[in-house]
Design an enzyme around this catalytic site. Structure first.
Site, PDB file in Angstrom:
ATOM      1  N   GLU A 104      39.658  48.269  37.385  1.00  0.00           N
ATOM      2  CA  GLU A 104      40.895  47.927  36.320  1.00  0.00           C
ATOM      3  C   GLU A 104      40.475  47.621  35.175  1.00  0.00           C
ATOM      4  O   GLU A 104      39.072  46.882  34.377  1.00  0.00           O
ATOM      5  CB  GLU A 104      41.581  46.548  36.711  1.00  0.00           C
ATOM      6  N   CYS A 123      40.956  45.593  27.518  1.00  0.00           N
ATOM      7  CA  CYS A 123      40.013  45.012  28.393  1.00  0.00           C
ATOM      8  C   CYS A 123      39.621  45.157  29.654  1.00  0.00           C
ATOM      9  O   CYS A 123      40.134  46.413  30.368  1.00  0.00           O
ATOM     10  CB  CYS A 123      41.442  43.922  28.886  1.00  0.00           C
ATOM     11  N   CYS A 130      33.627  38.879  41.757  1.00  0.00           N
ATOM     12  CA  CYS A 130      33.638  38.112  41.217  1.00  0.00           C
ATOM     13  C   CYS A 130      32.825  36.654  41.846  1.00  0.00           C
ATOM     14  O   CYS A 130      33.419  36.131  42.636  1.00  0.00           O
ATOM     15  CB  CYS A 130      34.330  37.121  39.709  1.00  0.00           C
ATOM     16  N   CYS A 134      37.260  31.090  40.723  1.00  0.00           N
ATOM     17  CA  CYS A 134      38.649  29.898  39.916  1.00  0.00           C
ATOM     18  C   CYS A 134      39.477  30.084  41.141  1.00  0.00           C
ATOM     19  O   CYS A 134      39.544  31.143  41.108  1.00  0.00           O
ATOM     20  CB  CYS A 134      38.801  30.766  38.377  1.00  0.00           C
ATOM     21  N   CYS A 137      42.267  32.732  40.032  1.00  0.00           N
ATOM     22  CA  CYS A 137      42.028  34.194  39.642  1.00  0.00           C
ATOM     23  C   CYS A 137      41.638  34.647  40.948  1.00  0.00           C
ATOM     24  O   CYS A 137      41.237  34.592  42.064  1.00  0.00           O
ATOM     25  CB  CYS A 137      40.710  33.926  38.917  1.00  0.00           C
ATOM     26  N   CYS A 368      45.624  38.999  35.455  1.00  0.00           N
ATOM     27  CA  CYS A 368      46.550  37.968  35.863  1.00  0.00           C
ATOM     28  C   CYS A 368      47.779  37.714  36.358  1.00  0.00           C
ATOM     29  O   CYS A 368      48.373  37.393  36.329  1.00  0.00           O
ATOM     30  CB  CYS A 368      45.733  36.447  35.321  1.00  0.00           C
TER      31      CYS A 368
HETATM   32  S1  SF4 Z   1      38.199  33.835  35.840  1.00  0.00           S
HETATM   33 FE1  SF4 Z   1      38.344  35.306  37.425  1.00  0.00          FE
HETATM   34  S2  SF4 Z   1      36.617  36.588  36.833  1.00  0.00           S
HETATM   35 FE2  SF4 Z   1      36.946  35.334  35.398  1.00  0.00          FE
HETATM   36  S3  SF4 Z   1      34.861  34.141  36.337  1.00  0.00           S
HETATM   37 FE3  SF4 Z   1      36.605  32.722  37.183  1.00  0.00          FE
HETATM   38  S4  SF4 Z   1      36.164  34.098  39.401  1.00  0.00           S
HETATM   39 FE4  SF4 Z   1      35.031  34.914  37.787  1.00  0.00          FE
END
Ligand code: SF4
Length: 380
Positions: A104, A123, A130, A134, A137, A368
């Site tokens: 995206e 962005c 990833c 987190c 996310c 997000c």
């Molecule tokens: S916020 Fe999401 S994209 Fe960013 S480092 Fe953490 S898991 Fe990865």
């Protein structure tokens, strides 16, 4: 079909010329017996004029246009979905890469305010998926797929640049923008899908291309890399000879709280992260943006504010306090504006400057769902 195997889109795709650095482009054209200035012409046509095909580069000979078209594409990302917010301020594009990965990119338009001109901020994503997981996310929950190439990162900005330039031209025709004032994209933030510092080399290669004044020409101070805190990457970035901005997603003032939502904290605990930030400031003299999403009763009490003040008081930084936009089924609740202001005044007692960013929900689920105002905070 070949040997009973279907030829996939990947095999049918030509290499993207966006993967070539300027020196590699020069070398490729030299290998085709072309004079040096041809590389400058091709570079300008792609990055300054936003040409989408070699056929449009009419200042090149017909033969050269043909050779380039046989050997290269100008990017390989296909637009799958393109959405615009109801107020026209934000566009989000979902791209499909040749191997089927989806990423995206978001373009955010900000009206002029005070003495500042209007801005268009892109962005970009740096990875498909990833690995850092987190808990808040959506990308992190998908797991890691692969790093994006430098060309794939650059292509996201280039696509939005074409859009932004087309808008500028329409405004010039309509008389709402002065003639000759082609602005295009003004800022780039590396805070889309993925952790930029985990794809360091490709991120940097793309930054050099974006920063080239003979191309898109995004000023270094208008480029921001946002990280969850990969210490070696921050230290490496500090040594680059470029004045870009660094944003660190901290979101908690102590290791126990931070490790609950950001597994990366176990590898690089807060003390090490703050030391790396101080090193970055010493080397670059640049103020760091600290991102802190306020989660009601989780990290937004006076105790948390005081802890945060203590760890940041000796760091040249600005804290962006972002009350979370709760999702319907999510575990988090929103800190009120009044509570956020109380948190801010606690920070002030440590001389730590901050801004409260009340995020508006936007209707195209950018990042997000809370990306827009965060990106604004990083490009002011
Ligand atoms: S916020 Fe999401 S994209 Fe960013 S480092 Fe953490 S898991 Fe990865």
């Amino acid at each position: 079909m070949v040997n009973g195997r279907k030829i996939s889109a990947i095999e049918a795709t030509l290499p993207s010329i966006l993967e070539l650095s300027k020196s590699n482009l020069l070398a490729s054209l030299e290998a085709l017996d072309q004079p040096k200035y041809r590389a400058e012409q091709v570079w300008r046509a792609i990055y300054k004029e936003g040409r989408t095909s070699f056929g449009q580069m009419t200042n090149l000979s017909k033969d050269l246009r043909g050779i380039l078209a046989q050997n290269y594409s100008i990017g390989n990302a296909a637009t799958v979905i393109s959405k615009k917010s109801a107020d026209n301020s934000t566009d989000k594009i979902l791209f499909k890469l040749p191997d089927g990965e989806l990423i995206e990119t978001v373009l955010m338009r900000y009206e002029p305010d005070g003495h500042r001109r209007g801005r268009k901020t892109v962005c970009v994503s740096t990875q498909a998926g990833c690995a850092l997981g987190c808990t808040f996310c959506a990308t992190g929950q998908q797991g890691f797929r692969r790093n994006l190439t430098a060309g794939e990162i650059t292509e996201q900005v280039l696509t939005m640049e074409r859009l932004a330039l087309a808008e500028d031209k329409e405004e010039i025709q309509a008389g709402t923008r002065s003639r000759g004032e082609l602005q295009g994209v003004t800022n780039v933030v590396f805070m889309g899908m993925g952790e930029p510092l985990a794809n360091y080399e490709n991120m940097m290669e793309s930054i050099w291309v974006l920063n080239d004044p003979k191309g898109i020409g995004i000023g270094a101070r208008h480029i921001t890399v946002s990280t969850v805190g990969l210490v070696p990457g921050i230290e490496k970035l500090a040594k680059e000879n470029i004045q870009i901005n660094l944003a660190v997603s901290l979101h908690a003032p102590d290791n126990e709280t931070r490790s609950e939502t950001m597994p990366v904290n176990k590898r690089y605990p807060i003390e090490e992260l703050i030391e790396a930030c101080k090193y970055f400031v010493t080397k670059t003299n640049r103020r760091i943006f600290i991102e802190y999403v306020l989660l009601k009763d989780q990290n937004d009490t006076s105790m948390h504010a005081n802890k945060l003040g203590r760890i940041l008081k000796d760091l040249l930084c600005h804290v962006n306090l972002i009350p979370v936009n709760p999702t319907d089924d999510g575990p988090y609740h929103r800190t009120t504006y009044k509570e956020a202001q109380r948190f801010q005044s606690d920070l002030k007692t440590f001389n730590v400057p901050s801004t409260v960013r009340m995020e508006k929900g936007i209707d195209i689920d950018a990042g997000c769902g809370q990306l827009r105002d965060r990106a604004l905070a990083l490009t002011e």
